[in-house]
Design a protein around this motif. Structure first.
Motif, short mmCIF file in Angstrom:
data_model
loop_
_atom_site.label_atom_id
_atom_site.label_comp_id
_atom_site.label_asym_id
_atom_site.label_seq_id
_atom_site.Cartn_x
_atom_site.Cartn_y
_atom_site.Cartn_z
N GLY A 257 0.48 -1.43 0.29
CA GLY A 257 0.06 0.40 0.32
C GLY A 257 0.47 1.05 -0.26
N GLY A 258 2.16 1.31 0.09
CA GLY A 258 2.81 2.04 0.49
C GLY A 258 4.11 2.46 1.09
N PRO A 259 5.63 2.93 0.91
CA PRO A 259 6.21 2.59 1.42
C PRO A 259 6.63 3.14 2.92
N GLU A 260 5.56 4.50 3.03
CA GLU A 260 5.73 5.15 4.64
C GLU A 260 5.08 4.38 5.94
N VAL A 261 5.73 3.97 7.23
CA VAL A 261 5.12 3.03 8.13
C VAL A 261 5.46 3.90 9.29
N LEU A 262 4.03 4.01 9.98
CA LEU A 262 4.15 4.39 10.91
C LEU A 262 3.91 3.08 12.33
N ASP A 263 4.99 2.27 12.84
CA ASP A 263 4.96 0.71 13.25
C ASP A 263 4.76 1.35 15.37
N VAL A 264 3.45 1.44 15.64
CA VAL A 264 3.12 1.72 16.39
C VAL A 264 3.40 0.45 18.07
N GLY A 265 4.12 1.36 19.72
CA GLY A 265 4.11 0.15 19.90
C GLY A 265 5.30 -0.51 19.45
N SER A 266 6.63 -0.36 18.78
CA SER A 266 7.33 -1.01 18.68
C SER A 266 8.83 -1.50 18.55
N GLY A 267 8.63 -1.82 20.00
CA GLY A 267 9.02 -2.73 20.62
C GLY A 267 10.29 -2.97 20.34
N THR A 268 11.49 -3.47 20.29
CA THR A 268 13.02 -3.98 19.74
C THR A 268 12.44 -3.88 18.36
N GLY A 269 11.82 -3.83 17.59
CA GLY A 269 11.72 -3.13 16.12
C GLY A 269 11.49 -4.60 15.45
N ILE A 270 10.84 -5.97 15.91
CA ILE A 270 10.86 -6.93 15.28
C ILE A 270 10.27 -6.54 13.70
N ALA A 271 9.21 -5.81 14.10
CA ALA A 271 7.98 -5.73 12.64
C ALA A 271 8.54 -4.55 11.82
N ALA A 272 9.17 -4.08 12.41
CA ALA A 272 9.58 -2.84 11.52
C ALA A 272 10.75 -3.07 10.90
N ARG A 273 11.24 -4.01 11.42
CA ARG A 273 12.69 -4.43 10.45
C ARG A 273 12.93 -5.51 9.51
#
Length: 276
Positions: free
Chosen positions: A51-67
């Motif tokens: 859906g697009g490249p700009e993602v906000l990760d809420v409650g991102s923790g250690t960045g598991i999903a973000a990575r």
């Protein structure tokens, strides 16, 4: 893809966002959390990233999903209330701002997706959806997702017995949980969907489900257990009792087991102004 029915006569679910001290306790062993917690199905990540490249990760923790989203070609900003978790995520190359999502200042920034992995239940479902609608571009997606795991019946019964014995006072009362984990989580999914409806500005919420399984040896499961919300604040002596009891149960099963997972997303797209 089915939409989620509105909550009618369904019994009220727990409101974990009222237990903010638990939400902010995971950083007590951030390295273990990052090491032991499972990752997300690639199909889920790819579907959202499309859906697009700009993602906000809420409650991102250690960045598991973000990575994982970075690996799919996205630019990710994390919002995380625990500075210990945020610092580890930064070490892994994730940009993170320390704040609760309800009080975070977006400073005019907009995103193609707002995601929350294993975190949306720690956020007020209406206030969180209002904030998400505020920062999403038209057509952008809010996606809150959770791992629902089903222990083998023998281990589930043994682990519940250990929990009842060691921590009967826990607010997350395992005695109240039905046998099927999805039954527990469905109330939470419905609450998330109702928050999106109440906020306004979203399409009808849907559920996406991804089924998979993972094999665990005794040590791997005992490494993950202390990262669960009902154990993060347990005194060391009681945690040792839990690990000993659960470890003995796994030994009796031959030293390992296969866990059934369903990763479920509650998701809707931004259609218009939020009501708040």
């Amino acid at each position: 893809m089915p939409t989620i029915p509105s909550e009618g006569s369904t019994p009220s679910a727990l409101k974990p966002h009222h237990y903010r001290q638990v939400a902010e306790s995971f950083g007590s062993d951030a390295e273990r959390y990052d090491r032991a917690r499972p990752r997300y199905p690639q199909g889920l990540v790819d579907r959202i990233a499309a859906g697009g490249p700009e993602v906000l990760d809420v409650g991102s923790g250690t960045g598991i999903a973000a990575r994982q989203f970075q690996g799919a070609g996205c630019r990710v900003l994390g919002v995380e209330p625990d500075p210990r978790m945020a610092e580890l995520a930064r070490q892994f190359g994730v940009e993170v701002e320390v704040a609760t999502f309800e009080e975070w200042d977006p400073a005019g920034r907009e995103f193609d997706a707002v995601v929350a992995g294993q975190a949306w239940h720690w956020i007020d479902p209406v206030a969180g959806a209002v904030m998400a609608a505020r920062v999403l571009r038209p057509g952008g997606r809010l996606a809150a997702f959770w791992h629902v795991f089903q222990l083998p019946p023998e281990l589930a019964q043994a682990q519940a017995a250990v929990y009842r014995r060691v921590m009967p006072e826990s607010p997350f009362n395992v005695d109240a949980l039905p046998k099927r984990a999805l039954d527990v989580y469905q109330a939470m999914f419905t609450k998330a969907a109702d928050g999106m409806r109440a906020a306004g500005g979203f399409s009808a919420p849907e559920q996406w489900r991804f089924d998979w399984d993972q094999s665990y040896g005794r040590d791997a499961w005992l490494d993950q257990l202390p990262t669960h919300g009902n154990l993060t604040q347990l005194p060391p002596d009681k945690l040792a009792q839990v690990l000993e009891g659960v470890g003995s149960a796994i030994d009796a099963m031959g030293g390992g087991f296969t866990m059934e997972y369903a990763t479920v997303a509650v998701t809707a797209t931004r259609t218009g102004p939020a009501s708040g």
